[in-house]
Design an enzyme around this catalytic site. Sequence first.
Site, PDB file in Angstrom:
ATOM      1  N   SER A  31       0.825  -1.208   0.000  1.00  0.00           N
ATOM      2  CA  SER A  31       0.000   0.000   0.000  1.00  0.00           C
ATOM      3  C   SER A  31       0.854   1.251   0.000  1.00  0.00           C
ATOM      4  O   SER A  31       0.575   2.225  -0.714  1.00  0.00           O
ATOM      5  CB  SER A  31      -0.937  -0.006   1.213  1.00  0.00           C
ATOM      6  N   ARG A  35       1.364   3.971  -3.239  1.00  0.00           N
ATOM      7  CA  ARG A  35       1.063   5.385  -3.018  1.00  0.00           C
ATOM      8  C   ARG A  35       2.292   6.249  -3.253  1.00  0.00           C
ATOM      9  O   ARG A  35       2.208   7.340  -3.829  1.00  0.00           O
ATOM     10  CB  ARG A  35       0.515   5.582  -1.600  1.00  0.00           C
ATOM     11  N   ARG A 128     -14.555  -6.212 -11.134  1.00  0.00           N
ATOM     12  CA  ARG A 128     -14.330  -5.351  -9.964  1.00  0.00           C
ATOM     13  C   ARG A 128     -14.777  -3.932 -10.285  1.00  0.00           C
ATOM     14  O   ARG A 128     -14.316  -3.326 -11.249  1.00  0.00           O
ATOM     15  CB  ARG A 128     -12.860  -5.385  -9.557  1.00  0.00           C
ATOM     16  N   SER A 204     -11.698  -0.059   5.508  1.00  0.00           N
ATOM     17  CA  SER A 204     -10.259   0.204   5.414  1.00  0.00           C
ATOM     18  C   SER A 204      -9.937   1.669   5.644  1.00  0.00           C
ATOM     19  O   SER A 204      -9.120   2.269   4.935  1.00  0.00           O
ATOM     20  CB  SER A 204      -9.719  -0.264   4.052  1.00  0.00           C
ATOM     21  N   GLU A 322      -7.422  -7.092   5.284  1.00  0.00           N
ATOM     22  CA  GLU A 322      -6.357  -7.929   4.731  1.00  0.00           C
ATOM     23  C   GLU A 322      -5.979  -9.060   5.681  1.00  0.00           C
ATOM     24  O   GLU A 322      -5.454 -10.089   5.265  1.00  0.00           O
ATOM     25  CB  GLU A 322      -5.108  -7.084   4.445  1.00  0.00           C
ATOM     26  N   HIS A 349     -12.961  -8.390  -4.188  1.00  0.00           N
ATOM     27  CA  HIS A 349     -11.509  -8.351  -4.303  1.00  0.00           C
ATOM     28  C   HIS A 349     -11.044  -9.367  -5.349  1.00  0.00           C
ATOM     29  O   HIS A 349     -11.785  -9.703  -6.272  1.00  0.00           O
ATOM     30  CB  HIS A 349     -10.867  -8.607  -2.944  1.00  0.00           C
TER      31      HIS A 349
END
Length: 394
Positions: A31, A35, A128, A204, A322, A349
């Site tokens: 993650s 980013r 998705r 999240s 997760e 997911h």
Amino acid sequence: MHLVNNGDRTWASPAAAGPVGARVRLPGSKSITNRALVLAALGDGPAVIGNPLRARDTTLAADALRALGSEITESRTGWVITPGQPAPGSAVRVDVGNAGTVMRFMPGLAALTSAVVAFDGDARARQRPVGPILAALRQVGARIEDGGRAAVPFTVQRPRRGPRRHRGAWTLRRHRSWSRACYWRRRGSARASRYGNEGPPVPSAPHIAMTVRMLRAAGASVEELGGGRPDAWRVRPGRLGLGSVMVEPDLSNAGPFLAAALVTGGTITIPDWPRDSLQAAGAILEVLDRMGARYSVGPDGLTISGTGRVHGVTADLRDVAELAPVLIAAAAVADSPSVFTGLAHTRTHETDRLAALAKEINAIGGDITERPDGLRISPRPLRAGASAEPFGNL
């Protein structure tokens, strides 16, 4: 010991003969890596990312940035990213694979270029949803062609006259994980923009907090307006400069090792466990503590131990989705039932995670019942020698 069917191969899953004991060094956070890549591409000069995760999702993100004109030089210790642009009017293709961060972050970058950018990916990626992201980009004038699918494949072109000066609030009308971030550099506008979520609290939430902290560290002005659990932000235009960033260990990757200590009554140490993490470190440890683990964070990192007993719990895993597969597996051998909620978004997911977990753990003797937003786990003895798929390719 259980037999796991992995395509055309069958292998025996590992089993501990007694309490486990090990020091486990984790790879970098996916993650944070993805980013950081996006922020580097939005910057005004080169940036350095140390300890990046090298995996399919981050490779797809790096390749997407290369397609969009950035230069990325890789070394053993990190990556150097030099922002760039593709040739005006060129046709660019971006493979999102099945990476949620790539299919949700990169369209905003594509709309800042003068290219026609086509996005596609794996078969599962076409199932998705990214409709709200595409709607938000249309709101600022980006030209999107998706055939009404609200999913890949689609193409993105910049507005005909540059990004539209949007003076109102941008609202993301669903509360799935895509709402954690949509990077859009407001060129040609001196006004701040307000972003909000409409509907139930987003899942999240720590990923949103991660995005906000990383944006601020890169020089962005981001103000939280929601209070408590944030659901609205004001972002002011300005220059970004990531500079040099060191990627934290991926704490969700610690899950299987922490659970091994919990279940076997062993002890695991994770070096470099961050004291002030961009990730949901506190939420991860809080659930494990309730399930019977004991832990401490010191100079050597995180040390966690189990007693050999696993307690059933009722927990909302919205912030640590997760970790859900590992916690659900541990709950299958607990001393009482568990109920995990806040997981409805994981059905979209890489696979329908709730259905896959219920199917595969039940195949080895478990008793898991699906709920709309989670699972109920009733422990019972699992069958040695049973065969299962590897958790539905989670």
